[in-house]
Scaffold this motif. Structure first.
Motif, PDB file in Angstrom:
ATOM      1  N   PHE A 179     -17.373   4.968  13.098  1.00 27.31           N
ATOM      2  CA  PHE A 179     -16.201   5.834  12.945  1.00 27.31           C
ATOM      3  C   PHE A 179     -15.061   4.988  12.379  1.00 27.31           C
ATOM      4  N   TRP A 180     -14.514   5.429  11.239  1.00 26.06           N
ATOM      5  CA  TRP A 180     -13.452   4.695  10.553  1.00 26.06           C
ATOM      6  C   TRP A 180     -12.151   5.491  10.584  1.00 26.06           C
ATOM      7  N   VAL A 181     -11.057   4.781  10.816  1.00 25.07           N
ATOM      8  CA  VAL A 181      -9.716   5.358  10.689  1.00 25.07           C
ATOM      9  C   VAL A 181      -8.940   4.471   9.724  1.00 25.07           C
ATOM     10  N   SER A 182      -8.250   5.086   8.775  1.00 26.18           N
ATOM     11  CA  SER A 182      -7.462   4.312   7.816  1.00 26.18           C
ATOM     12  C   SER A 182      -5.982   4.606   7.996  1.00 26.18           C
ATOM     13  N   ALA A 183      -5.169   3.594   7.697  1.00 32.37           N
ATOM     14  CA  ALA A 183      -3.713   3.738   7.695  1.00 32.37           C
ATOM     15  C   ALA A 183      -3.203   3.257   6.346  1.00 32.37           C
ATOM     16  N   SER A 184      -2.567   4.157   5.603  1.00 36.61           N
ATOM     17  CA  SER A 184      -1.990   3.810   4.304  1.00 36.61           C
ATOM     18  C   SER A 184      -0.487   3.644   4.473  1.00 36.61           C
ATOM     19  N   LEU A 185       0.029   2.478   4.071  1.00 37.25           N
ATOM     20  CA  LEU A 185       1.445   2.168   4.224  1.00 37.25           C
ATOM     21  C   LEU A 185       2.151   2.293   2.883  1.00 37.25           C
ATOM     22  N   SER A 186       3.359   2.833   2.921  1.00 41.54           N
ATOM     23  CA  SER A 186       4.177   2.925   1.718  1.00 41.54           C
ATOM     24  C   SER A 186       5.638   2.783   2.115  1.00 41.54           C
ATOM     25  N   GLY A 187       6.488   2.568   1.113  1.00 43.54           N
ATOM     26  CA  GLY A 187       7.912   2.382   1.380  1.00 43.54           C
ATOM     27  C   GLY A 187       8.257   0.913   1.463  1.00 43.54           C
ATOM     28  N   GLY A 188       8.800   0.485   2.622  1.00 48.06           N
ATOM     29  CA  GLY A 188       9.215  -0.901   2.797  1.00 48.06           C
ATOM     30  C   GLY A 188       8.073  -1.879   2.935  1.00 48.06           C
ATOM     31  N   LEU A 189       6.869  -1.381   3.155  1.00 47.83           N
ATOM     32  CA  LEU A 189       5.672  -2.223   3.254  1.00 47.83           C
ATOM     33  C   LEU A 189       4.505  -1.398   2.734  1.00 47.83           C
ATOM     34  N   ASN A 190       3.731  -1.979   1.817  1.00 47.68           N
ATOM     35  CA  ASN A 190       2.661  -1.231   1.169  1.00 47.68           C
ATOM     36  C   ASN A 190       1.311  -1.881   1.425  1.00 47.68           C
ATOM     37  N   GLY A 191       0.278  -1.050   1.475  1.00 44.47           N
ATOM     38  CA  GLY A 191      -1.065  -1.583   1.638  1.00 44.47           C
ATOM     39  C   GLY A 191      -1.943  -0.661   2.453  1.00 44.47           C
ATOM     40  N   GLU A 192      -3.106  -1.181   2.819  1.00 41.63           N
ATOM     41  CA  GLU A 192      -4.096  -0.409   3.563  1.00 41.63           C
ATOM     42  C   GLU A 192      -4.590  -1.230   4.747  1.00 41.63           C
ATOM     43  N   GLN A 204      13.273  -3.278  11.479  1.00 42.98           N
ATOM     44  CA  GLN A 204      14.528  -2.582  11.246  1.00 42.98           C
ATOM     45  C   GLN A 204      14.937  -2.729   9.789  1.00 42.98           C
ATOM     46  N   GLY A 205      15.398  -1.630   9.219  1.00 41.64           N
ATOM     47  CA  GLY A 205      15.836  -1.646   7.833  1.00 41.64           C
ATOM     48  C   GLY A 205      14.727  -1.413   6.835  1.00 41.64           C
ATOM     49  N   ALA A 206      13.477  -1.470   7.271  1.00 41.28           N
ATOM     50  CA  ALA A 206      12.352  -1.217   6.369  1.00 41.28           C
ATOM     51  C   ALA A 206      11.845   0.195   6.609  1.00 41.28           C
ATOM     52  N   ASP A 207      12.016   1.049   5.631  1.00 47.26           N
ATOM     53  CA  ASP A 207      11.605   2.444   5.756  1.00 47.26           C
ATOM     54  C   ASP A 207      10.118   2.537   5.425  1.00 47.26           C
ATOM     55  N   ILE A 208       9.264   2.477   6.454  1.00 51.27           N
ATOM     56  CA  ILE A 208       7.817   2.414   6.266  1.00 51.27           C
ATOM     57  C   ILE A 208       7.196   3.754   6.641  1.00 51.27           C
ATOM     58  N   GLN A 209       6.395   4.306   5.722  1.00 45.76           N
ATOM     59  CA  GLN A 209       5.644   5.523   6.018  1.00 45.76           C
ATOM     60  C   GLN A 209       4.174   5.149   6.220  1.00 45.76           C
TER      61      GLN A 209
END
Length: 255
Positions: free
Chosen positions: A55-68, A116-121
């Motif tokens: 079972f795999w769960v992924s988290a995709s980051l964008s905004g102040g920090l990007n990656g997988e 703080q200050g990094a808008d990470i989605q």
């Protein structure tokens, strides 16, 4: 007085993974009292090889920090996380998948506010085996009575972003007033963000002259001011000599 030792880029990555591990455990990944856990940089002897029914769960980051970042666990562990008592040989039901994802989304909420200050989605979803090359791999091991072993992998973009943050932090601590003075005339690009939204590909392809795209922000809500993808201030939109402007109402502490 001697300064604190500089953090290495490697420790920045491992600390980020430990942050995820703690957030997941606190969010209810295991229900055992005490919740004894550890993060390992090398696969333990008991680590299972990848299996088709993992079972795999992924988290995709964008905004102040990007990656997988990807989390792999056995189907049996995923069932226990979802609250199932027995292994029945069938894939997780949509309801139980949702229970597992809720734990990851709660942890993601904590991780998105970590800097703080990094808008990470963060976008959390059930995934298949990642197609991207693994740049860093760790293991979360939870001790008995609720034994659990989870592989946590990241891609190169996330590792590079975390290492950049580490180097920037060290540079900021080591910067003298004289060195900073040399940089004061450097021009930086700031942007105002009125809002955003997620759109289906078919809706994007249907855009034409006259189309209206509704954003996720109310008209009266503060507007973000960003520097290099990080929110440094918020305020009200004004008009200055026919151009948009921003009246700052809130400066973030760590900008």
């Amino acid at each position: 007085m001697s300064s604190a030792p500089a953090r290495s880029p490697v420790s920045e990555v491992s600390d980020y993974i430990r942050g995820w591990a703690k957030s997941l455990v606190d969010a209810g990944l295991v229900s055992a009292p005490g919740k004894q856990w550890e993060v390992l940089a090398e696969a333990p002897a008991a680590a299972p090889s990848p299996a088709p029914d993992d079972f795999w769960v992924s988290a995709s980051l964008s905004g102040g920090l990007n990656g997988e970042i990807a989390f792999r666990m056995s189907r049996a562990d995923a069932r226990r996380i979802a609250g199932e008592k027995e292994e029945n040989g069938h894939p997780l039901t949509p309801e139980n998948q949702s229970r597992v994802l809720d734990i990851f989304r709660n942890a993601a909420g904590v991780m998105s506010r970590q800097r703080q200050g990094a808008d990470i989605q963060l976008q959390i979803e059930v995934a298949a085996t990642p197609a991207w090359p693994v740049a860093a791999r760790y293991w979360l091991r939870v001790a008995p009575p609720s034994t659990l072993l989870m592989e946590i992998s990241t891609n190169e973009m996330l590792v590079a972003g975390l290492q950049t943050i580490s180097v920037a932090d060290v540079s900021a601590r080591d910067a003298s007033p004289e060195k900073l003075g040399m940089l004061m005339d450097v021009e930086l690009v700031v942007t105002m963000r009125f809002g955003g939204r997620r759109m289906l590909l078919k809706d994007i392809l249907d855009l034409c002259t006259g189309s209206v795209v509704e954003l996720d922000q109310q008209v009266q809500a503060p507007v973000d001011l960003l520097l290099d993808g990080k929110v440094i201030a918020r305020g009200e939109v004004v008009v200055v000599d026919g151009n948009y402007g921003l009246r700052v109402t809130d400066l973030l502490a760590d900008h």
